[in-house]
Design a protein around this motif. Structure first.
Motif, PDB file in Angstrom:
ATOM      1  N   LEU A   1       0.839  -1.195   0.000  1.00  0.00           N
ATOM      2  CA  LEU A   1       0.000   0.000   0.000  1.00  0.00           C
ATOM      3  C   LEU A   1       0.872   1.242   0.000  1.00  0.00           C
ATOM      4  O   LEU A   1       1.799   1.364   0.807  1.00  0.00           O
ATOM      5  N   LEU A   2       0.573   2.183  -0.898  1.00  0.00           N
ATOM      6  CA  LEU A   2       1.254   3.473  -0.952  1.00  0.00           C
ATOM      7  C   LEU A   2       0.301   4.534  -0.419  1.00  0.00           C
ATOM      8  O   LEU A   2      -0.807   4.681  -0.932  1.00  0.00           O
ATOM      9  N   VAL A   3       0.739   5.278   0.612  1.00  0.00           N
ATOM     10  CA  VAL A   3      -0.103   6.295   1.242  1.00  0.00           C
ATOM     11  C   VAL A   3       0.532   7.669   1.069  1.00  0.00           C
ATOM     12  O   VAL A   3       1.648   7.905   1.524  1.00  0.00           O
ATOM     13  N   HIS A   4      -0.192   8.576   0.419  1.00  0.00           N
ATOM     14  CA  HIS A   4       0.258   9.963   0.303  1.00  0.00           C
ATOM     15  C   HIS A   4      -0.303  10.784   1.467  1.00  0.00           C
ATOM     16  O   HIS A   4      -1.336  10.457   2.034  1.00  0.00           O
TER      17      HIS A   4
ATOM     18  N   THR B   1       2.205  -4.271   3.465  1.00  0.00           N
ATOM     19  CA  THR B   1       3.453  -3.522   3.569  1.00  0.00           C
ATOM     20  C   THR B   1       3.125  -2.093   3.167  1.00  0.00           C
ATOM     21  O   THR B   1       2.550  -1.871   2.096  1.00  0.00           O
ATOM     22  N   VAL B   2       3.474  -1.128   4.022  1.00  0.00           N
ATOM     23  CA  VAL B   2       3.048   0.259   3.806  1.00  0.00           C
ATOM     24  C   VAL B   2       4.229   1.157   3.455  1.00  0.00           C
ATOM     25  O   VAL B   2       5.224   1.210   4.177  1.00  0.00           O
ATOM     26  N   ILE B   3       4.088   1.836   2.314  1.00  0.00           N
ATOM     27  CA  ILE B   3       5.042   2.858   1.903  1.00  0.00           C
ATOM     28  C   ILE B   3       4.375   4.208   2.100  1.00  0.00           C
ATOM     29  O   ILE B   3       3.322   4.478   1.510  1.00  0.00           O
ATOM     30  N   ALA B   4       4.946   5.038   2.948  1.00  0.00           N
ATOM     31  CA  ALA B   4       4.354   6.333   3.286  1.00  0.00           C
ATOM     32  C   ALA B   4       5.106   7.466   2.602  1.00  0.00           C
ATOM     33  O   ALA B   4       6.340   7.449   2.546  1.00  0.00           O
TER      34      ALA B   4
END
Length: 207
Positions: free
Chosen positions: A13-16, A36-39
């Protein structure tokens, strides 16, 4: 993330806007769901906030091209879901950052620009772009009926409260303002001076 994007355990997951109240919630919920989180955030302070709330990888968009970093973190594969509250070119580059059959979830346009999405970008990756309008469930938009709206809100709230009761999400209040300073509170949010929630406190005299 659940109702629309169908985020699954093991996905990326990509979170802006990951240091704001909405983005911070997305980071924590994503982790709770097993992703898996990419912030993505702007500046070291905001990036550290995202790390503190569980992001596996953090990108400072003021210093780095987020798409390049995303592709590096995912070994060129891309992400399964993008949680986009920014809009503009961020949305366009996020679509380019999707994996095969990835999903873009658009929830707002903080940058002030509503993007024009090229359909061929979605076709090439068998990808999907979808929106989520919470106001719809409060009856602010046409469609559905009141009972369906209430049931949907109850279901979503129950899911969030369950995660909260388990300690998997921890809302953070970054600033408090008295009601007479409401305009100052809005200014702080607009200028990204607050991590997490900005709360307006009312005294008995305010009621």
């Amino acid at each position: 993330l659940v109702r629309r994007a169908k985020l699954q355990r093991g996905e990326t997951l990509l979170v802006h806007g990951a240091a704001g109240a909405v983005g911070m919630a997305a980071v924590e919920i994503g982790k709770a769901l097993g992703a898996t989180v990419i912030a993505v955030a702007g500046g070291e302070t905001h990036c550290e906030t995202a790390r503190r709330h569980g992001a596996d990888y953090v990108i400072d968009h003021r210093q780095e091209d987020f798409r390049e970093r995303v592709m590096k973190f995912t070994d060129g594969r891309g992400v399964d879901v993008v949680y986009d509250s920014i809009g503009g070119d961020v949305t366009i580059q996020s679509i380019r950052s999707l994996a095969w059959e990835g999903r873009l979830l658009t929830i707002g346009y903080a940058c002030g620009t509503i993007p024009d999405i090229a359909a061929n970008r979605l076709l090439l990756k068998n990808a999907s772009a979808m929106g989520f309008n919470l106001g719809h469930f409060f009856g602010w938009s046409p469609g559905g009926n009141r009972r369906q709206h209430i049931d949907a809100l109850d279901e979503m709230a129950a899911g969030v409260l369950d995660l909260y009761s388990k300690g998997q999400i921890k809302p953070e209040i970054g600033a408090r303002f008295p009601l007479p300073q409401f305009v100052d509170a809005l200014d702080a949010v607009i200028n990204r001076k607050v991590d997490g929630k900005c709360v307006i406190e009312m005294s008995e005299e305010d009621y």
